[in-house]
Design a protein around this motif. Structure first.
Motif, short mmCIF file in Angstrom:
data_model
loop_
_atom_site.label_atom_id
_atom_site.label_comp_id
_atom_site.label_asym_id
_atom_site.label_seq_id
_atom_site.Cartn_x
_atom_site.Cartn_y
_atom_site.Cartn_z
N ASN A 1 23.17 91.52 40.01
CA ASN A 1 22.14 90.63 39.45
C ASN A 1 22.61 89.93 38.18
OD1 ASN A 1 22.19 92.84 37.77
ND2 ASN A 1 19.97 92.88 37.43
N ALA A 2 23.88 90.06 37.83
CA ALA A 2 24.40 89.44 36.61
C ALA A 2 24.49 87.93 36.77
CB ALA A 2 25.76 90.01 36.25
N MET A 3 24.15 87.21 35.73
CA MET A 3 24.33 85.76 35.66
C MET A 3 25.72 85.53 35.05
SD MET A 3 23.21 82.63 36.03
CE MET A 3 21.58 83.16 36.59
N VAL A 4 26.67 85.08 35.88
CA VAL A 4 28.07 85.02 35.46
C VAL A 4 28.41 83.62 34.95
CG1 VAL A 4 30.47 85.34 36.14
CG2 VAL A 4 28.68 86.81 37.12
N VAL A 5 28.85 83.58 33.70
CA VAL A 5 29.35 82.36 33.09
C VAL A 5 30.87 82.41 33.17
CG1 VAL A 5 29.46 80.99 30.97
CG2 VAL A 5 27.37 82.26 31.53
N GLY A 6 31.47 81.40 33.79
CA GLY A 6 32.90 81.45 34.06
C GLY A 6 33.72 80.41 33.33
N TYR A 7 34.96 80.79 33.02
CA TYR A 7 35.94 79.90 32.41
C TYR A 7 37.27 80.18 33.11
CZ TYR A 7 39.35 78.05 29.05
OH TYR A 7 40.39 77.37 28.47
N VAL A 8 37.90 79.14 33.64
CA VAL A 8 39.20 79.31 34.29
C VAL A 8 40.22 78.44 33.57
CG1 VAL A 8 40.52 79.01 36.41
CG2 VAL A 8 38.15 79.82 36.53
N GLY A 9 41.33 79.03 33.15
CA GLY A 9 42.37 78.26 32.48
C GLY A 9 43.03 79.02 31.36
N LYS A 10 43.98 78.36 30.73
CA LYS A 10 44.69 78.94 29.61
C LYS A 10 43.87 78.84 28.31
CE LYS A 10 48.34 79.84 32.05
NZ LYS A 10 48.64 81.24 32.41
N TYR A 11 44.33 79.57 27.33
CA TYR A 11 43.69 79.57 26.01
C TYR A 11 44.01 78.27 25.27
CZ TYR A 11 42.38 81.46 21.39
OH TYR A 11 41.80 81.67 20.17
N LYS A 12 45.24 77.78 25.45
CA LYS A 12 45.67 76.55 24.80
C LYS A 12 46.46 75.70 25.79
CE LYS A 12 46.07 77.96 19.93
NZ LYS A 12 46.97 77.99 18.76
N THR A 13 46.54 74.40 25.51
CA THR A 13 47.42 73.51 26.25
C THR A 13 47.97 72.48 25.28
OG1 THR A 13 47.63 72.14 28.22
CG2 THR A 13 45.63 71.86 26.93
#
Length: 377
Positions: A192-204
């Motif tokens: 039942n968790a509302m998942v907030v997602g981020y995909v990628g590197k920390y820096k570019t």
């Protein structure tokens, strides 16, 4: 048509440019062209076959040509490696006698343009003597944003010589995504968790991509909502250490977030399917505002999930308020509010998610390759 694509990259690489280059070679080949990718013979900690690593059909050939593998020596080492690869790639290309040479390295292309037609794909707004030479010859240019095209027109390029071709996505991977239940169970994310997602590197390219700001805004929302979970996918080992240190300083508990280090590109759709909200809150620096066309955007779009994005010209070129929730760059209050609104409004999430998935159908790799070839004709 015989096409040579030249790329001074370590292959395979965990960086996004490897995904883009392999998929473009595959797309050109899928349209019936004979494609050869020339890369330097460099050591890599990734030992997998490139076609297997990127899940790309063996429709084209890869030539690993001689170079001094000195990148680890610093700036001098990088220049030495680049120069030796320039010499070997020019030599190999001359003997292959292609009808078209494609690449992202303006110096190599400026040399090859003396004996073969070249197309330069630009991603960074570089402007140097090699670029000036290509512009003076009227070289065909593929720019990944309108901002880049405007930049080079200001430098003297003809408007007709530049095509804007945003990046793309492998849509087939998003049509056959397995249920997210297994991944939720693997990382102990509640159903039942509302998942907030981020995909990628920390820096570019030396710039922060907004992950610290996302963590702070997410933490602010956890004060009023106990069912939120933050999923971060893609950082390397060193970045993971920094991210964990920052979450600790902010006060986020380990039960409230999950970090998954770098995954193969074909695994990304599965992780996106776990999420309810996807975030790309880039800061307002020139690279992000004018020059980038992030693969992340198109993967987010194809997933059909609600997207929070920085209100930047480069992103506005692709999507509008009908498809994403825009926030002002580096604005804490906007980001906090966006997470709150999307996490509590299911109908709104579904509406903009459906709209952005529909829009994503325009951005396949094959469509991009076809538009480039039509432009060249």
């Amino acid at each position: 048509m015989k096409i040579v694509y030249i790329a001074n990259i370590r292959l395979p690489t965990e960086k996004a440019h490897g995904i883009q280059i392999m998929n473009m070679c595959n797309a050109f080949a899928s349209l019936g062209h004979e494609v050869t990718l020339i890369v330097p013979a460099r050591n890599s900690h990734i030992t997998a076959d490139p076609f297997e690593y990127y899940d790309v059909l063996k429709r084209f050939s890869i030539i690993r040509t001689w170079t001094l593998d000195t990148v680890s020596w610093g700036r001098f080492g990088f220049l030495l490696q680049s120069f030796t690869f320039l010499l070997s790639s020019v030599y190999v290309t001359h003997h292959l006698r292609p009808l078209l040479v494609y690449g992202r390295d303006e110096l190599i292309l400026s040399c090859i343009s003396r004996f073969a037609p070249v197309v330069w794909e630009t991603h960074t707004g570089a402007h140097n003597k090699a670029v000036a030479y290509l512009l003076s010859k009227g070289t065909k240019i593929v720019a990944i944003t309108q901002g880049l095209k405007n930049f080079y027109v200001e430098q003297g390029a003809s408007t007709d010589s530049i095509l804007v071709a945003h990046d793309a996505v492998d849509l087939d991977r998003f049509r056959a995504v397995d249920s997210s239940t297994a991944l939720r169970q693997r990382y102990a994310i509640a159903d039942n968790a509302m998942v907030v997602g981020y995909v990628g590197k920390y820096k570019t390219v030396g710039h922060s991509k907004g992950l610290d700001e996302l963590i702070e805004a997410f933490f602010e929302n956890t004060k009023t909502s106990s069912h939120l979970h933050l999923l971060i996918v893609g950082p390397d080992a060193d970045e993971t250490v920094m991210i964990e240190g920052f979450t600790k300083r902010v006060g986020l508990s380990k039960e409230e977030y999950t970090i998954v280090s770098h995954v193969k590109s074909q695994e990304v759709p599965g992780y996106l399917s776990v999420c309810d909200i996807l975030v790309m809150n880039y800061p307002a620096v020139a690279h992000f505002s004018k020059f980038m066309s992030p693969l992340k955007l198109f993967e987010y779009m194809a997933s059909g999930k609600a997207i929070i994005a920085s209100d930047l010209p480069s992103i506005r070129e692709v999507v509008s308020e009908k498809e994403v929730y825009f926030v002002r760059p580096e604005n804490h209050e906007d980001l906090v509010k966006a997470i709150e609104i999307l996490s509590t409004s299911r109908d709104y999430r579904i509406r903009i998610g459906s709209a952005v998935r529909e829009l994503s159908q325009k951005y396949s790799w094959s469509s991009r390759a076809r538009s480039i070839l039509l432009f060249l004709q």
